[in-house]
Write a protein that holds these residues in place. Structure first.
Motif, PDB file in Angstrom:
ATOM      1  N   TYR A  44      -8.359 -21.281  19.073  1.00  0.00           N
ATOM      2  CA  TYR A  44      -8.019 -19.865  19.063  1.00  0.00           C
ATOM      3  C   TYR A  44      -9.274 -19.070  18.738  1.00  0.00           C
ATOM      4  N   TYR A  45      -9.938 -18.569  19.768  1.00  0.00           N
ATOM      5  CA  TYR A  45     -11.182 -17.803  19.629  1.00  0.00           C
ATOM      6  C   TYR A  45     -12.215 -18.541  18.784  1.00  0.00           C
ATOM      7  N   GLY A  46     -12.416 -19.816  19.080  1.00  0.00           N
ATOM      8  CA  GLY A  46     -13.479 -20.581  18.441  1.00  0.00           C
ATOM      9  C   GLY A  46     -13.078 -21.377  17.217  1.00  0.00           C
ATOM     10  N   SER A  47     -11.868 -21.188  16.705  1.00  0.00           N
ATOM     11  CA  SER A  47     -11.452 -21.990  15.547  1.00  0.00           C
ATOM     12  C   SER A  47     -10.140 -22.689  15.864  1.00  0.00           C
ATOM     13  N   ASP A  48      -9.983 -23.892  15.305  1.00  0.00           N
ATOM     14  CA  ASP A  48      -8.767 -24.663  15.544  1.00  0.00           C
ATOM     15  C   ASP A  48      -7.684 -24.229  14.569  1.00  0.00           C
ATOM     16  N   VAL A  49      -6.532 -23.865  15.110  1.00  0.00           N
ATOM     17  CA  VAL A  49      -5.388 -23.456  14.290  1.00  0.00           C
ATOM     18  C   VAL A  49      -4.140 -24.194  14.776  1.00  0.00           C
ATOM     19  N   PRO A  50      -3.159 -24.413  13.899  1.00  0.00           N
ATOM     20  CA  PRO A  50      -1.915 -25.059  14.320  1.00  0.00           C
ATOM     21  C   PRO A  50      -1.162 -24.203  15.350  1.00  0.00           C
ATOM     22  N   VAL A  51      -0.404 -24.865  16.213  1.00  0.00           N
ATOM     23  CA  VAL A  51       0.344 -24.165  17.263  1.00  0.00           C
ATOM     24  C   VAL A  51       1.253 -23.098  16.673  1.00  0.00           C
ATOM     25  N   ASN A  52       1.891 -23.395  15.537  1.00  0.00           N
ATOM     26  CA  ASN A  52       2.856 -22.438  14.991  1.00  0.00           C
ATOM     27  C   ASN A  52       2.202 -21.163  14.450  1.00  0.00           C
TER      28      ASN A  52
END
Length: 185
Positions: A44-52
């Motif tokens: 998400y715009y360069g950083s990894d975030v959980p789907v939720n």
């Protein structure tokens, strides 16, 4: 001081066990569950975030998870992240929503899930042993600083080893229960 080290050891081992049990609950046995996608990370715009954190994750029916991204440009990224995860899922996008059908559990799929579960169990065991190592080092430092005696250090290490054995046995018990659940047809 020794009691503080032992209390810290037990609390940290308990947290490792709880984390393992939470991870086990995410491995589902053929039924859809929104928690299944919790550890799938999306760019998400360069950083990894959980789907939720970038989409609504809901149950469409007992065997299908629906993922509705909050931003349209995330649709392809989320679909790719789910497909690339180790869950063996095959998502398909339908307009603004991604449908994630749960595959029927074949013998091969069950064995794959058992491998995943065993890897999680080994991670939990390693975590518990790391806590033991850290606490034993704390005891050695207390001994080196002459805050405790050698006998106290030895007794402390024995107690920490008992905690380690207890929590590793709990991990093994939870693993055996999950394996039996996965192999039940």
């Amino acid at each position: 001081m020794i009691n503080d080290v032992k209390k810290s050891a037990e609390q940290r081992m308990q947290k490792s066990l709880e984390t393992f049990k939470t991870d086990l609950s995410k491995v589902r046995t053929g039924r859809a569950h929104t928690g299944l996608l919790d550890h799938v990370m999306v760019d998400y715009y360069g950083s990894d975030v959980p789907v939720n954190q970038v989409a609504n994750v809901t149950l469409i029916d007992a065997r299908t998870i629906g993922v509705q991204p909050w931003e349209k440009n995330m649709l392809a990224k989320i679909e790719k992240a789910i497909r690339d995860s180790d869950l063996g899922l095959n998502p398909s996008s339908m307009g603004e929503i991604i449908r994630v059908p749960m595959p029927a559990l074949t013998e091969e799929r069950r064995k794959d899930l058992i491998k995943v579960v065993r890897a999680e169990a080994e991670g939990a065991r390693v975590s518990i042993r790391n806590v033991r190592r850290d606490c034993n080092n704390d005891l050695k430092n207390l001994l080196k600083d002459k805050e405790i005696t050698e006998d106290d250090e030895r007794r402390g290490q024995d107690d920490i080893q008992k905690f380690t054995d207890k929590y590793i046995a709990e991990v093994d018990k939870a693993l055996a229960a999950k394996e039996a659940e996965l192999m039940a047809v």
